[in-house]
Motif scaffolding. Sequence first.
Motif, mmCIF file in Angstrom:
data_model
loop_
_atom_site.group_PDB
_atom_site.id
_atom_site.type_symbol
_atom_site.label_atom_id
_atom_site.label_comp_id
_atom_site.label_asym_id
_atom_site.label_seq_id
_atom_site.Cartn_x
_atom_site.Cartn_y
_atom_site.Cartn_z
ATOM 1 N N TRP A 173 1.557 -1.333 -7.445
ATOM 2 C CA TRP A 173 0.181 -0.872 -7.296
ATOM 3 C C TRP A 173 -0.810 -2.021 -7.217
ATOM 4 C CZ3 TRP A 173 2.904 -0.391 -11.917
ATOM 5 C CH2 TRP A 173 2.372 -1.051 -13.027
ATOM 6 N N GLU A 184 2.998 7.425 -1.253
ATOM 7 C CA GLU A 184 1.851 6.558 -1.465
ATOM 8 C C GLU A 184 0.688 7.431 -1.890
ATOM 9 O OE1 GLU A 184 -0.796 3.070 0.731
ATOM 10 O OE2 GLU A 184 1.059 3.812 1.638
ATOM 11 N N THR A 194 -3.239 7.586 -4.447
ATOM 12 C CA THR A 194 -4.291 6.902 -5.184
ATOM 13 C C THR A 194 -4.586 7.660 -6.468
ATOM 14 O OG1 THR A 194 -5.289 6.025 -3.165
ATOM 15 C CG2 THR A 194 -6.692 6.144 -5.114
ATOM 16 N N ILE A 238 -6.513 3.155 -8.567
ATOM 17 C CA ILE A 238 -5.283 2.404 -8.322
ATOM 18 C C ILE A 238 -4.616 3.001 -7.096
ATOM 19 C CG2 ILE A 238 -2.921 2.047 -9.139
ATOM 20 C CD1 ILE A 238 -4.011 1.681 -11.939
ATOM 21 N N ASN A 239 -4.229 2.147 -6.160
ATOM 22 C CA ASN A 239 -3.464 2.579 -5.001
ATOM 23 C C ASN A 239 -2.006 2.184 -5.225
ATOM 24 O OD1 ASN A 239 -2.489 1.594 -1.930
ATOM 25 N ND2 ASN A 239 -3.442 3.598 -2.067
ATOM 26 N N ALA A 240 -1.110 3.162 -5.216
ATOM 27 C CA ALA A 240 0.285 2.915 -5.598
ATOM 28 C C ALA A 240 1.251 3.373 -4.521
ATOM 29 C CB ALA A 240 0.600 3.624 -6.915
#
Length: 483
Positions: free
Chosen positions: A162, A188, A190, A174-176
Amino acid sequence: MRFSSAVTTSILLLGLLGGPPVVLAQKVKSAPFSYVPEQSEDRYNQRVLRKTFPLSAGGFVILAHKSATEYAVERYDADLKRTWSTALPITAEQAIDGFAISGSQATVIVHQKSGPSQTLSALTFELTSGQKGPLKKLLETSARDRRPGVAFSPDGTKLVAWRYLTRDVQIRAINASVYDEKLVKLKERTYDFHDQGGFFSTTVHIGNDGTQYVTLVADDMKKLSVRRYLNASPDIKVMSVAVGGTFGGKVVNVFDSRFSLQSDNTLYAAAICNERETGVYHSLKMVKFDFNGDGDMKFAPEFKFTPEYLAAANKATTASAKRLEDIYLTDLLLTDEKQLVVLAEKKYEEGGEVSPGHTRELHLFGYNEYQAPTWHSIIAKDQVAPAAEGFSSISYRAAVFGQDVQFVTWEKIKNKSDLYLRRVNAQTGVVQEPKALGLNVAADQNPSYVKDFTTWLDPKTIIGVSRPNKKSAALMLNKIVVK
């Protein structure tokens, strides 16, 4: 709730008996081992805490730091014979940020900061042959952003990487990305934190099925929260509990916290709370978040750090402290019968970057399978490491076998520098006095013991890296069989 008299008795005996420490009957086999100490911007917060993993088929896998420009992933059999070694070259812009194994492979995470960007990438190593797969980029973000993070599932078959999305330093989202063990992207998404007012901290955990659990210490550091994110559904399940607040006119918040995700997707959380204005330790809180079925949350009765507890700590450690301080949560250990042991350790620097690091007593808190506190104990120890070593050679390693929790430490007791083994009964809290493993570990300013490589092949077989008490000797890889 009771204080374990067994631990106090064993500590007093260590101080009163004049003889040398008891040495366990054991058999040691050793092999040469090369190691270069890690160079880190923050040497007291290591990103790779475990560099040795036992294998179910026998033997173990090691992530070895060979030189300033090379790591290696190596497999050994149970007799310390190296069956393969695969080089992992690194540049000055790269660092190792993760290491884990699954049933078929080892995975290494590489962080690289170069020019305007930073990346997290992964390499896989087949356990049978050591064959290295191609470098797979997991994510990329700006070099100006916070350092990205990565986590593995308990069985190593899933990972989540992330990057933080911030505004005015504060995390907003958080972008994971979620991957399986073959580094195929599964999801994917957020995680949005725009609803969070005030200061909070967060991290991401991943289950064996790929489900993500985002943990937060939120509400101005007064609340523990967990958000569950499924890969096949947009639904988000949230559980939270207030552990801080205003008590007796004093504002109490979370000073330190630790979360531990289990293979069955239950998540345990512990928090040390203190008074905001004075820093005085107030209590230990423990919560079990169970996301199976309809979901359930169990909040254990708090353990208060009373004057009586401080007096007991001073007695156990022969200290005269006026307050508890520098104590941080280090482990949440669970037995097969669901008894939980929460561990905290006193650790600090004397002052300044070139000063030695210290770790002292362990504080243990036992809970039964119903989250009821049943015992607490203090294990006295006094460990010092040169500044260059940080905490990498001191503190402890622990493992659970049945009701038995085993601890390995490098200490100097009665002028004997050695690795010491302690056993604690997770059900009763009874602590056995430390027993020397008979390695005669060196005690000087050079690396003497690297706890990152310590692991157990079974309840009586310990793997560890140490340097014998000889000035010219190099580090050795040891197999210790306790009889």
